[in-house]
Enzyme design. Structure first.
Site, PDB file in Angstrom:
ATOM      1  CB  SER A  29      -3.313  -8.195  -2.152  1.00  8.45           C
ATOM      2  OG  SER A  29      -2.599  -7.021  -1.952  1.00  8.45           O
ATOM      3  CG  HIS A  60      -3.952  -4.953   3.302  1.00  6.30           C
ATOM      4  ND1 HIS A  60      -2.811  -5.710   3.475  1.00  6.30           N
ATOM      5  CD2 HIS A  60      -4.046  -4.725   1.985  1.00  6.30           C
ATOM      6  CE1 HIS A  60      -2.240  -5.906   2.295  1.00  6.30           C
ATOM      7  NE2 HIS A  60      -2.968  -5.315   1.377  1.00  6.30           N
ATOM      8  CG  HIS A  82       2.037  -1.492   1.721  1.00  4.09           C
ATOM      9  ND1 HIS A  82       0.807  -1.700   2.304  1.00  4.09           N
ATOM     10  CD2 HIS A  82       2.294  -2.572   0.945  1.00  4.09           C
ATOM     11  CE1 HIS A  82       0.342  -2.877   1.892  1.00  4.09           C
ATOM     12  NE2 HIS A  82       1.222  -3.433   1.071  1.00  4.09           N
ATOM     13  CE1 TYR A  84       0.248   1.783  -0.534  1.00  2.00           C
ATOM     14  CE2 TYR A  84       1.884   0.162  -1.192  1.00  2.00           C
ATOM     15  CZ  TYR A  84       0.599   0.480  -0.816  1.00  2.00           C
ATOM     16  OH  TYR A  84      -0.355  -0.503  -0.710  1.00  2.00           O
ATOM     17  CD  GLU A  85      -0.324   1.504   4.143  1.00  2.00           C
ATOM     18  OE1 GLU A  85      -1.410   1.652   4.741  1.00  2.00           O
ATOM     19  OE2 GLU A  85       0.420   0.522   4.316  1.00  2.00           O
ATOM     20  CB  ALA A 112      -0.535  -9.105  -4.931  1.00  2.97           C
ATOM     21  CG  MET A 210       4.202  -1.254  -4.849  1.00  2.00           C
ATOM     22  SD  MET A 210       2.706  -0.273  -4.925  1.00  2.00           S
ATOM     23  CE  MET A 210       2.390  -0.278  -6.700  1.00  2.00           C
ATOM     24  CB  SER A 211       5.097  -5.251   0.312  1.00  2.00           C
ATOM     25  OG  SER A 211       4.877  -6.470  -0.385  1.00  2.00           O
ATOM     26  CG  ASN A 234      -0.209  -6.935 -12.329  1.00  3.64           C
ATOM     27  OD1 ASN A 234      -0.263  -7.142 -11.112  1.00  3.64           O
ATOM     28  ND2 ASN A 234       0.681  -6.135 -12.871  1.00  3.64           N
ATOM     29  CG  HIS A 246      -6.055  -2.124  -6.004  1.00  8.25           C
ATOM     30  ND1 HIS A 246      -4.912  -2.721  -5.517  1.00  8.25           N
ATOM     31  CD2 HIS A 246      -6.982  -2.244  -5.017  1.00  8.25           C
ATOM     32  CE1 HIS A 246      -5.141  -3.190  -4.298  1.00  8.25           C
ATOM     33  NE2 HIS A 246      -6.391  -2.916  -3.970  1.00  8.25           N
TER      34      HIS A 246
HETATM   35  N1  HPA Z   1       3.758  -3.478  -9.680  1.00  8.60           N
HETATM   36  C1  HPA Z   1       3.945  -3.216  -8.372  1.00  8.60           C
HETATM   37  N2  HPA Z   1       3.229  -3.769  -7.409  1.00  8.60           N
HETATM   38  C2  HPA Z   1       2.284  -4.645  -7.773  1.00  8.60           C
HETATM   39  C3  HPA Z   1       2.025  -4.969  -9.109  1.00  8.60           C
HETATM   40  C4  HPA Z   1       2.818  -4.359 -10.122  1.00  8.60           C
HETATM   41  O1  HPA Z   1       2.664  -4.592 -11.334  1.00  8.60           O
HETATM   42  N3  HPA Z   1       1.003  -5.878  -9.119  1.00  8.60           N
HETATM   43  C5  HPA Z   1       0.676  -6.089  -7.812  1.00  8.60           C
HETATM   44  N4  HPA Z   1       1.434  -5.337  -7.000  1.00  8.60           N
END
Ligand code: HPA
Length: 272
Positions: A29, A60, A82, A84-85, A112, A210-211, A234, A246
């Site tokens: 990201s 992306h 991903h 999750y997609e 990220a 998530m990747s 974060n 996001h």
């Molecule tokens: N959790 C999962 N995936 C993420 C996060 C998170 O806090 N921040 C960026 N991608």
């Protein structure tokens, strides 16, 4: 279609359009425009590669870019797939296998992620020392692709020690320091709950995302060296008294991206 046939068909198109490369980079990201630093770049949209899924995440681009960086041939993914997609794990790692066919021996994976380790702060960059996965699936399930690697690949050192040390030295020379820790993959797309984050911390996670894990698994299966670098965008759920969104992720990724690109550049320049 047989998975091996799908990989060979995609690789044929990619090699005809882009040529070969020794280094692969998966741009997470906010990092997509790092591919602009490639000299003599050639591009190929995922939608023009037979068998490739399409990137559905905003931010992306869905493009393979190949060119020269500091005298080395590199191919970069602007956008990844991903789980999750809704893609299968084999879809998620298809580009890694195509890169291997292009000749890639070293893969740099970026992402990220959320900080679980309480000594981390948003904006920190973290060298991935190891992974944990809570997805319950693995891209190497199913018939083994013997042409890539063994049925039971060793994962005792997924992230190359020499490259990790080089990342730290490079950051130091550029005037900052890197965190290092364990990346834990949740399936997404929801962010984790505070209870899941407490669980991940007990399990030994320093960051959650998530990747990255399937890509690293497929890369190691096929014998590539792997370097993983995460941007802590974060603090993970429940650490601060605020919801996750996001926008915070993209905002921090954008704030840090020049430093991140500088680090990648330094690592690729000095990498042997
Ligand atoms: N959790 C999962 N995936 C993420 C996060 C998170 O806090 N921040 C960026 N991608």
């Amino acid at each position: 279609m047989d998975e091996m046939k799908r990989i060979e068909t995609a690789a044929e198109t990619v090699i005809a359009a882009l040529g070969t490369a020794e280094i692969g980079v998966i741009l997470g990201s906010g990092l997509g425009d790092y591919a602009e630093s490639l000299a003599d770049a050639r591009r190929l949209a995922y939608s023009d590669i037979p068998g490739f899924p399409r990137s559905t995440v905003p931010g992306h681009a869905g493009m393979l870019v190949c060119g020269t960086l500091h005298g080395k041939r590199a191919v970069m993914m602007q956008g990844r797939f991903h789980y999750y997609e809704g893609w299968s794990m084999q879809d998620v790692v298809l580009p890694v296998r195509v890169m291997r066919r292009m000749g890639v021996k070293t893969l740099i994976v970026t992402n990220a992620c959320g900080g679980v380790n309480l000594s981390f702060a948003p904006g920190d960059l973290m060298v991935i020392s190891d992974y944990l996965t809570l997805t319950g699936v693995n891209p190497l399930m199913g018939a083994n692709l013997d042409a890539f690697g063994p049925r039971f690949p060793d994962m005792s050192c997924v992230f190359d020690k020499g490259l990790r040390a080089l990342a730290h030295e490079t950051a130091k020379a550029q005037g900052f320091s890197l965190q290092e820790g364990v990346y834990c993959q949740f399936p997404g797309p929801c962010y984790e709950t505070p209870a899941e984050i407490r669980m991940a911390r007990i399990l030994g996670a320093d960051a959650v995302g998530m990747s990255t894990v399937p890509e690293a698994q497929a890369a190691r299966h096929s014998g590539m060296r792997v370097l993983g670098i995460s941007c802590i965008t974060n603090m993970a759920a429940g650490i601060l008294d605020q919801p996750l969104c996001h926008e915070e992720v993209t905002e921090t990724a954008n704030r840090v991206k020049e430093r991140f690109k500088g680090l990648l550049d330094g690592v690729i320049t000095t990498m042997i």
